[in-house]
Design a protein around this motif. Structure first.
Motif, PDB file in Angstrom:
ATOM      1  N   ASP A  33      11.601   0.840-101.163  1.00  0.00           N
ATOM      2  CA  ASP A  33      12.386   1.784-101.952  1.00  0.00           C
ATOM      3  C   ASP A  33      11.556   2.994-102.372  1.00  0.00           C
ATOM      4  O   ASP A  33      10.341   3.043-102.174  1.00  0.00           O
ATOM      5  CB  ASP A  33      12.923   1.094-103.210  1.00  0.00           C
ATOM      6  N   ASP A  34      12.239   3.941-102.999  1.00  0.00           N
ATOM      7  CA  ASP A  34      11.569   5.112-103.563  1.00  0.00           C
ATOM      8  C   ASP A  34      10.502   4.637-104.546  1.00  0.00           C
ATOM      9  O   ASP A  34      10.813   3.975-105.554  1.00  0.00           O
ATOM     10  CB  ASP A  34      12.596   5.981-104.292  1.00  0.00           C
ATOM     11  N   HIS A 184       9.602  15.726-104.357  1.00  0.00           N
ATOM     12  CA  HIS A 184       9.833  15.430-102.939  1.00  0.00           C
ATOM     13  C   HIS A 184       9.727  16.700-102.090  1.00  0.00           C
ATOM     14  O   HIS A 184      10.129  16.689-100.926  1.00  0.00           O
ATOM     15  CB  HIS A 184      11.207  14.792-102.730  1.00  0.00           C
ATOM     16  N   ALA A 210      12.384  11.944 -97.658  1.00  0.00           N
ATOM     17  CA  ALA A 210      11.789  10.740 -98.219  1.00  0.00           C
ATOM     18  C   ALA A 210      11.061   9.945 -97.146  1.00  0.00           C
ATOM     19  O   ALA A 210      11.532   9.830 -96.007  1.00  0.00           O
ATOM     20  CB  ALA A 210      12.866   9.865 -98.862  1.00  0.00           C
ATOM     21  N   SER A 223      17.241   4.825-102.861  1.00  0.00           N
ATOM     22  CA  SER A 223      16.889   5.942-103.738  1.00  0.00           C
ATOM     23  C   SER A 223      17.378   5.646-105.154  1.00  0.00           C
ATOM     24  O   SER A 223      17.859   4.552-105.447  1.00  0.00           O
ATOM     25  CB  SER A 223      17.526   7.224-103.216  1.00  0.00           C
ATOM     26  N   TRP A 224      17.291   6.650-106.008  1.00  0.00           N
ATOM     27  CA  TRP A 224      17.840   6.553-107.360  1.00  0.00           C
ATOM     28  C   TRP A 224      19.279   7.065-107.408  1.00  0.00           C
ATOM     29  O   TRP A 224      19.824   7.304-108.472  1.00  0.00           O
ATOM     30  CB  TRP A 224      16.967   7.351-108.324  1.00  0.00           C
ATOM     31  N   CYS A 226      20.235   9.422-104.743  1.00  0.00           N
ATOM     32  CA  CYS A 226      20.244  10.596-103.865  1.00  0.00           C
ATOM     33  C   CYS A 226      20.503  10.212-102.402  1.00  0.00           C
ATOM     34  O   CYS A 226      20.001   9.199-101.932  1.00  0.00           O
ATOM     35  CB  CYS A 226      18.899  11.313-103.935  1.00  0.00           C
ATOM     36  N   ALA A 228      19.021  10.749 -99.682  1.00  0.00           N
ATOM     37  CA  ALA A 228      17.760  11.216 -99.109  1.00  0.00           C
ATOM     38  C   ALA A 228      17.790  11.102 -97.584  1.00  0.00           C
ATOM     39  O   ALA A 228      18.453  10.224 -97.025  1.00  0.00           O
ATOM     40  CB  ALA A 228      16.602  10.401 -99.666  1.00  0.00           C
TER      41      ALA A 228
END
Length: 252
Positions: A33-34, A184, A210, A223-224, A226, A228
């Motif tokens: 993950d991010d 980013h 990402a 992501s949170w 997004c 990406a």
């Protein structure tokens, strides 16, 4: 088969096509993950990069809902019959996006492209579709969804939210707005135009590159919230969509 006819294809047909696709992702690699904390947006500044779209935030974001009758819809769809000749996009969703775009054209300064994100597809599949409105050709790429949409990280977005802190993806119509440089790198702010994504800007839901997204059949990192994209496609995607293009995120 024109867009009007394709729009009438039943859901059962789509399910049959999916079942017969022959793609098996059961053993797909899973990306991490991010690794960063949830981001916040920088305060807006007037720069050469944002001057052409600085008024986007000041606009009334209320859009005209699609409520055309059958004959009007048919005429609009006929106008855009050249889109997606390879039928990569869910036909019903494409028709919805086209009708919305046509009814709200004055609100979208960038009319060269519209995009659709199919969160009904697993993240192993290319599900971010960028449509050239002139040629009709489609660029299909991979994208992430939010941690809050996929609790077990199996690649399927199961729920969506418009709430801050949900870490989930949001469905609905967006307008791609101005660019900025964040953690980013080059990123693209989004304005949510639907009741289901109206907090997108406040939640810092943006398009960015990402390391946890790859252009291959892997389970993308989460992501949170997004959408990406892979780092190597970031600049191209942002360059095509910035300045007020329509993005439609859906899940069927």
């Amino acid at each position: 088969m024109n867009l009007i006819t394709k729009f009438s294809v039943t859901a059962a047909t789509f399910l049959t096509l999916a079942a017969c696709s022959g793609q098996d992702y059961s053993n797909a690699e899973k990306l991490t993950d991010d690794p960063e904390t949830e981001q916040t947006l920088p305060k807006p500044e007037m720069t050469d990069q944002t001057a052409d779209v600085a008024d986007v935030e000041a606009e009334d974001t209320a859009m005209v809902e699609v409520n055309a009758n059958a004959s009007d819809s048919a005429a609009i769809l006929q106008k855009y019959d050249h889109l997606d000749p390879k039928r990569l996009i869910n036909t019903k969703a494409l028709a919805e996006a086209v009708l919305y775009f046509e009814k709200n054209q004055s609100r979208f300064k960038n009319k060269k492209y519209i995009s659709l994100i199919d969160f009904g597809k697993r993240s192993t599949q290319a599900r971010f579709f960028i449509v050239n409105m002139s040629s009709g050709e489609v660029m299909a790429i991979h994208t992430a969804h939010g941690k809050g949409s996929d609790s077990n990280h199996d690649g399927y977005a199961e729920k969506f939210s418009n709430k801050s802190g949900s870490n989930a993806s949001s469905l609905g119509y967006y307008r791609a707005a101005e660019t900025y440089y964040g953690k980013h790198g080059l990123s693209l702010k989004l304005d949510g135009l639907s009741s289901t994504n109206s907090n997108a800007r406040a939640r810092a839901v943006v398009i960015h590159g990402a390391s946890y997204v790859r252009e291959s059949s892997v389970i993308q990192g989460r992501s949170w919230g997004c959408p990406a994209v892979a780092n190597n496609l970031r600049d191209k995607v942002v360059g095509l969509l910035k300045g007020g293009s329509l993005i439609y995120a859906f899940a069927n």
